[in-house]
Design an enzyme around this catalytic site. Structure first.
Site, PDB file in Angstrom:
ATOM      1  N   ASP A 155       0.842  -1.069  -0.014  1.00 14.01           N
ATOM      2  CA  ASP A 155      -0.206   0.052  -0.066  1.00 14.01           C
ATOM      3  C   ASP A 155       1.067   1.136   0.069  1.00 14.01           C
ATOM      4  O   ASP A 155       2.132   1.140   0.375  1.00 14.01           O
ATOM      5  CB  ASP A 155      -0.884   0.047   1.246  1.00 14.01           C
ATOM      6  CG  ASP A 155      -1.865   1.007   1.444  1.00 14.01           C
ATOM      7  OD1 ASP A 155      -2.516   1.472   0.426  1.00 14.01           O
ATOM      8  OD2 ASP A 155      -1.806   1.801   2.389  1.00 14.01           O
TER       9      ASP A 155
ATOM     10  N   THR B  27      -0.241   4.763   1.305  1.00 14.53           N
ATOM     11  CA  THR B  27      -0.253   5.691   2.452  1.00 14.53           C
ATOM     12  C   THR B  27       0.130   5.025   3.804  1.00 14.53           C
ATOM     13  O   THR B  27      -0.687   3.903   4.072  1.00 14.53           O
ATOM     14  CB  THR B  27      -1.577   6.446   2.699  1.00 14.53           C
ATOM     15  OG1 THR B  27      -1.964   7.031   1.262  1.00 14.53           O
ATOM     16  CG2 THR B  27      -1.754   7.324   3.646  1.00 14.53           C
TER      17      THR B  27
ATOM     18  N   ASP C 117      -1.531  -0.777   6.033  1.00 16.44           N
ATOM     19  CA  ASP C 117      -1.814  -0.502   7.552  1.00 16.44           C
ATOM     20  C   ASP C 117      -3.149  -0.036   7.624  1.00 16.44           C
ATOM     21  O   ASP C 117      -3.648   0.413   8.771  1.00 16.44           O
ATOM     22  CB  ASP C 117      -0.856   0.878   7.733  1.00 16.44           C
ATOM     23  CG  ASP C 117      -1.422   2.254   7.177  1.00 16.44           C
ATOM     24  OD1 ASP C 117      -2.108   1.924   5.806  1.00 16.44           O
ATOM     25  OD2 ASP C 117      -1.252   3.130   7.524  1.00 16.44           O
TER      26      ASP C 117
END
Length: 743
Positions: A425, A427, A624
């Site tokens: 991912d 961000t 996250d």
């Protein structure tokens, strides 16, 4: 539809309902460490065995251990018991052995007197010191679970019972059983086997106790008290267990942060190395998060507690390490299947040895048969086989925890080394996850401040880092915010709700397309901002485009090095983000990532993982956020950032406490080292039995004249178990090339 790069491949959309985690072996690793205040005990070799108190494992006969070690005491009752039995009876064993070796030189009034004296001295050794072994051996028969205690009980019991009968009723034996005026007895074999087994168990228990050192060191990090500030401003030191969510606490210089929370006053540099492996203190100011057990180095701070007790990061780390240590590696299944038939096979071999020597061996043939069959039973104990993988798992999970790497279970440790494709991912994974507001552009109907005010009002209900940046920017400009109503999060693409009677939508082009809101009028401005690496969100008011907002999230300093290192090891790195394609392209170009996907929904990430797995790739997913949870659960190995959401960490098999991707390289090296260590242990156990059993059975006697004494077999059996544990403990000393990156 999300768009991507590298062959323009786009993950096919799938239902979010298919995001169920992959099947895992039900080994009861999720059972709590205590129920209603009672400590739960488990078996180191069979973690599915759970009991609310001490006891014996019904499968392997090992003493159960607490699921969660404590700092209360380092004493091991079983170790103390075995030590007492060993030292009290060792002189008796020595006397019996000396009599067996040199007793024939003594002028006894009757040759049978020596046998009676040996019986007298060996009785306490066998019946008292060896009592735990016979109890466990009998339990293995009752539970229909043959194990090492079955063999020890049969071996020592047969030698001792034969010797007792030979002493009490010597006339019942043929003449060829006699030697030097008496029937041959083997009290010394039974006594020495008991003493050596006790010694081996003492060495093993002492070594096994070191595997919980990592958990105990983590438990020791937590402070015992906290300084609480009352509503009237008075301060008092209270036990940590009395701290509640919302309490205001003071953290003075040199003190440990008591619980997880947020700074409300003051500033300082906090050393978080005990949890993250990062040696450089982190600057903390009002609004910054604090982690319990970290060390406040310089300034004084006031904090508000947010997580206490089992909810703190330290407690979660301890739970994850304990859970991983008690889980079973897939490799252990092979050992378990072998062990299930091993003991029965050994008993059959021992019987064949007895009969073969008795019928075909030289005189006294049946004496040779008895001695050799006892040696087979003793040397073939499968303890080393059973300990081979659990010891490696327990050591490596503890070592990984000290480097800020948490494995959920043994399967993750075994599988991580096989990974050849990593989906990341953006961000919070590649970037800091602390976005900074860049710009706001109005579509014409509203002013830029109005666009920012409405977007910030709506984003008050979101936990996404991009939302926090927008809310912060509005507060910096002094814009009045309105509490949103009917707030909804469209995971991965944006949010929507009502503010001041207006229906608002804030998100990427996918969200706008769902609502049939055209964004063409701001397309050029959006592309320019995305080309610089910024994330662009459109604001629609009552189904009409009102403007856009741009937020940039700086790339973590460690990310370029981490990506380059992973690529050097041959891992295919793919970025999948909910941001626009232009933003994804800018970040990927900066990091040297050739394959990337933009405007990806959670279902699309899941689809991407599935497609790569179908192509034969071993896939790891690193993320996250909540939107990463389905892909984390589906991946062969899910890797969560410890700085992210609890949902992500609960869906993943590996957590990087510091949120540093360099930890993946370190985790893969630990994975490879642990699997290598397990193979060494299993190989040693198999080779040991493959060589020891034929030697004990006397197969080499016709060619070399070699026979293996049961006493030597007992020593070899004890040393084999101790050697397996010692080999596993070597993992604590192993140095890994990626280790320095986390320090």
């Amino acid at each position: 539809m999300p768009t991507g790069h590298s062959g323009h491949r786009t993950p096919a959309a799938v239902s979010s309902g298919s995001a169920a985690p992959p099947d895992r072996e039900a080994d009861a690793t999720d059972v709590p460490a205590a129920i209603n205040g009672r400590v739960i005990y488990t078996c180191p070799m069979h973690p599915q065995i759970r009991k609310d108190g001490p006891g014996i494992c019904p499968i392997c006969g090992m003493t159960l251990e607490p699921v969660m070690p404590t700092l209360d005491t380092d004493d091991n009752p079983e170790l103390e018991d075995f030590r007492r039995r060993f030292w009290w009876t060792l002189p008796l064993t020595a006397v019996v052995t000396l009599l067996a070796m040199f007793g024939h030189r003594i002028a006894w009034p009757g040759a049978a007197l020596q046998s009676w004296i040996e019986l007298l001295f060996s009785l306490p050794v066998v019946l008292w010191a060896g009592a735990p072994f016979f109890v466990r051996g009998w339990q293995s028969v009752v539970n229909r679970s043959p194990n090492m205690w079955t063999l020890i009980g049969l071996g020592t019991g047969a030698a001792f019972l034969y010797s007792v009968i030979a002493t009490v009723v010597p006339g019942a034996f043929p003449a060829d059983f006699q030697s030097m005026g008496r029937v041959s007895v083997y009290f010394e074999a039974a006594a020495v086997i008991i003493s050596l087994t006790l010694l081996g168990q003492m060495l093993e228990l002492k070594a096994r106790s070191q595997t919980s050192a990592a958990i105990k060191s983590l438990l020791g990090l937590a402070p015992k008290t906290a300084r609480r500030i009352g509503a009237d401003g008075t301060e008092e030191d209270v036990p940590l267990s009395h701290v509640h969510v919302g309490d205001v606490l003071r953290v003075r210089p040199g003190e440990k942060v008591p619980v997880d929370g947020v700074v409300t006053e003051g500033s300082s540099a906090v050393d978080e190395s005990m949890l993250t492996g990062e040696p450089i203190p982190v600057s903390k100011r009002p609004g910054d998060k604090l982690v319990g057990a970290s060390l406040n180095t310089t300034g004084a701070m006031v904090m508000r507690s947010e997580k206490v007790g089992a909810q703190t990061l330290l407690s979660q780390i301890v739970q994850m390490v304990a859970q991983a240590q008690r889980s079973r590696a897939p490799m252990q299944r092979m050992a378990d299947r072998v062990a299930a038939y091993f003991v029965v096979g050994v008993v059959i071999i021992a019987l064949l040895t007895l009969i073969g020597w008795g019928v075909l061996g030289p005189a006294p043939s049946w004496v040779y048969g008895l001695v050799n069959s006892v040696a087979v039973l003793i040397i073939a104990c499968p303890c080393a086989l059973g300990l081979a993988t659990p010891m490696s798992i327990m050591v490596v999970t503890g070592k990984a925890a000290t480097q800020g790497i948490l494995f959920r279970d043994a399967a993750a440790i075994e599988n991580l080394r096989k990974v050849n494709t990593l989906i990341v991912d953006k961000t919070g994974t590649l970037t800091e996850g602390k976005p900074r507001f860049n710009a706001v552009v109005s579509a014409g109907a509203l002013s830029e401040d109005d666009v920012l005010r409405l977007a910030a009002s709506l984003d008050q209900g979101s936990e996404h880092p991009l939302a926090a940046a927008i809310v912060w920017a509005a507060s910096e400009r002094g814009l009045p915010l309105t509490k949103p109503e009917s707030f909804e999060s469209a995971t991965g693409i944006g949010v929507q709700g009502r503010v001041g009677g207006d229906a608002l939508m804030l998100g990427n082009t996918a969200l706008m397309a769902q609502a049939d809101v055209t964004v063409d009028s701001l397309k050029d401005q959006a592309e320019t901002l995305r080309a610089s690496g910024a994330s662009v969100m459109y604001l629609a008011v009552n189904q009409r485009l009102a403007g856009l907002l741009a937020v940039s999230d700086p790339i973590k300093e460690s990310t370029p090095e981490a990506v380059a290192q992973l690529q050097r090891t041959g891992i295919r790195v793919i970025m999948a983000t909910g941001d626009g394609v232009a933003t994804a392209r800018a970040v990927a170009s900066t990091l040297g990532i050739d394959e990337y996907y933009g405007e990806v929904k959670p279902a699309d990430k899941l689809s991407l993982v599935t497609r790569l797995q179908q192509e034969g790739s071993i896939v790891a997913m690193a993320g996250d956020g909540i939107n990463d949870a389905p892909a984390l659960a589906k991946a062969d190995v899910g890797i969560a950032m410890g700085t992210g959401t609890d949902v992500a960490m609960n869906s993943a098999q590996v957590t990087l406490v510091k949120g540093d991707l360099r930890g993946i390289a370190a985790a893969r090296e630990l994975s490879a080292a642990s699997v290598s260590n397990m193979k060494q242990n299993l190989g040693f156990a198999f080779i040991y039995n493959a060589l020891g059993v034929p030697l004990a059975a006397g197969l080499l006697y016709p060619f070399t004249g070699w026979l293996l004494s049961p006493m030597i077999a007992a020593l070899a059996m004890s040393l084999s178990s101790a050697s397996v544990v010692a080999n596993a403990l070597r993992l604590r000393l192993a140095r890994h090339t990626a280790q320095g990156m986390l320090a």
